[in-house]
Design a protein around this motif. Sequence first.
Motif, short mmCIF file in Angstrom:
data_model
loop_
_atom_site.label_atom_id
_atom_site.label_comp_id
_atom_site.label_asym_id
_atom_site.label_seq_id
_atom_site.Cartn_x
_atom_site.Cartn_y
_atom_site.Cartn_z
N PRO A 1 0.97 -1.16 -0.04
CA PRO A 1 0.00 0.07 -0.08
C PRO A 1 0.76 1.32 -0.19
O PRO A 1 1.99 1.27 0.65
N PRO A 2 0.32 2.37 -0.63
CA PRO A 2 1.02 3.56 -0.77
C PRO A 2 1.40 4.12 0.68
O PRO A 2 2.68 4.48 0.83
N LYS A 3 0.84 4.16 1.53
CA LYS A 3 0.92 4.82 2.82
C LYS A 3 2.07 4.04 3.43
O LYS A 3 2.84 4.44 4.03
N LYS A 4 2.05 2.73 3.32
CA LYS A 4 3.17 2.02 3.98
C LYS A 4 4.41 2.20 3.30
O LYS A 4 5.54 2.24 4.16
N ARG A 5 4.60 2.27 1.96
CA ARG A 5 5.76 2.25 1.15
C ARG A 5 6.08 3.60 1.51
O ARG A 5 7.57 3.79 1.75
N LEU A 6 5.44 5.06 1.67
CA LEU A 6 5.89 6.13 2.04
C LEU A 6 6.51 5.97 3.31
O LEU A 6 7.41 6.59 3.77
N HIS A 7 5.80 5.50 4.34
CA HIS A 7 6.09 5.25 5.92
C HIS A 7 7.61 4.67 5.84
O HIS A 7 8.56 5.01 6.51
N GLU A 8 7.44 3.57 5.16
CA GLU A 8 9.03 2.83 5.39
C GLU A 8 10.11 3.50 4.81
O GLU A 8 11.36 3.82 5.36
N TRP A 9 9.86 4.17 3.62
CA TRP A 9 10.85 5.04 3.15
C TRP A 9 11.44 6.17 3.85
O TRP A 9 12.33 6.65 4.15
N SER A 10 10.36 6.98 4.66
CA SER A 10 10.45 8.00 5.27
C SER A 10 11.36 7.66 6.54
O SER A 10 12.35 8.14 6.98
N GLN A 11 10.81 6.38 7.23
CA GLN A 11 11.40 6.10 8.49
C GLN A 11 13.21 5.49 8.16
O GLN A 11 13.96 5.94 8.95
N LYS A 12 13.41 5.03 6.85
CA LYS A 12 14.65 4.65 6.67
C LYS A 12 15.45 5.91 6.44
O LYS A 12 16.75 5.90 6.81
N LYS A 13 14.69 6.98 5.63
CA LYS A 13 15.78 8.07 5.17
C LYS A 13 15.73 9.05 6.48
O LYS A 13 16.87 9.76 6.50
N TYR A 14 14.90 9.23 7.06
CA TYR A 14 14.78 10.46 7.88
C TYR A 14 14.63 10.21 9.55
O TYR A 14 14.59 10.84 10.43
N LYS A 15 14.20 8.74 9.62
CA LYS A 15 14.19 8.19 11.04
C LYS A 15 12.90 8.64 11.75
O LYS A 15 12.70 8.77 12.92
N LYS A 16 12.05 9.18 10.81
CA LYS A 16 10.52 9.51 11.50
C LYS A 16 9.54 9.45 10.39
O LYS A 16 9.78 9.38 9.09
N PRO A 17 8.23 9.18 10.83
CA PRO A 17 7.01 8.97 9.65
C PRO A 17 6.74 9.89 9.03
O PRO A 17 6.75 11.16 9.58
N PRO A 18 5.93 9.76 8.11
CA PRO A 18 5.31 11.02 7.43
C PRO A 18 4.11 11.34 8.39
O PRO A 18 3.85 10.62 9.09
N ARG A 19 3.90 12.73 8.14
CA ARG A 19 2.89 13.35 9.09
C ARG A 19 1.77 13.51 7.88
O ARG A 19 1.80 14.18 6.97
N TYR A 20 0.48 13.34 8.31
CA TYR A 20 -0.97 13.81 7.41
C TYR A 20 -1.68 14.72 7.92
O TYR A 20 -1.82 14.72 9.44
N HIS A 21 -2.04 15.93 7.32
CA HIS A 21 -2.70 16.85 8.03
C HIS A 21 -3.69 17.29 6.98
O HIS A 21 -3.85 17.20 5.67
N VAL A 22 -5.23 17.52 7.68
CA VAL A 22 -6.31 17.79 6.68
C VAL A 22 -6.05 19.34 6.38
O VAL A 22 -5.78 20.31 7.25
N LEU A 23 -5.97 19.57 5.00
CA LEU A 23 -5.58 20.75 4.58
C LEU A 23 -7.19 21.68 4.31
O LEU A 23 -7.17 22.81 4.39
N GLU A 24 -8.18 20.84 4.09
CA GLU A 24 -9.37 21.48 3.62
C GLU A 24 -10.50 20.47 3.63
O GLU A 24 -10.28 19.36 3.75
#
Length: 93
Positions: A23-46
Motif C-alpha cells: 500500500p502507498p501509505k506503507k511504502r511512504l512510511h517505510e521510506w521516510s523511516q529509513k531516510k529520516y528516522k521519522k514517519p510522514p505526517r498527514y494533515h487535513v488541509l481543507e
Amino acid sequence: AACRSIIQHHFTCRAEAVKDFIPPKKRLHEWSQKKYKKPPRYHVLEEKGAAHERVYQMGVYVNEELVGTGAGHSKDKARVEAAKEALRRLNIQ
C-alpha cells in the motif's frame, strides 16, 4: 545456464509485481523511516461539502516538507491519494 536465466527473469518480474501490492501509505512510511528516522505526517488541509458528502483534502509531510496532497470522501482515502502523489513526486518505486 538458460534455465537459470529464465528463472531469474521470472522471479525479477514477480518481485516487481509484488512491490505494487504494498500500500502507498506503507511504502511512504517505510521510506521516510529509513531516510529520516521519522514517519510522514498527514494533515487535513481543507474540508468541503455537507456532512453526508464531505470531501477532505489531505497533505502529507516528510521531514517537515509538504510532498503530496490528495482528496477523498474519507480522510483515509485522501491520505492514500496524498501518499500516491508523494511517491510519484519523490520518485519512490
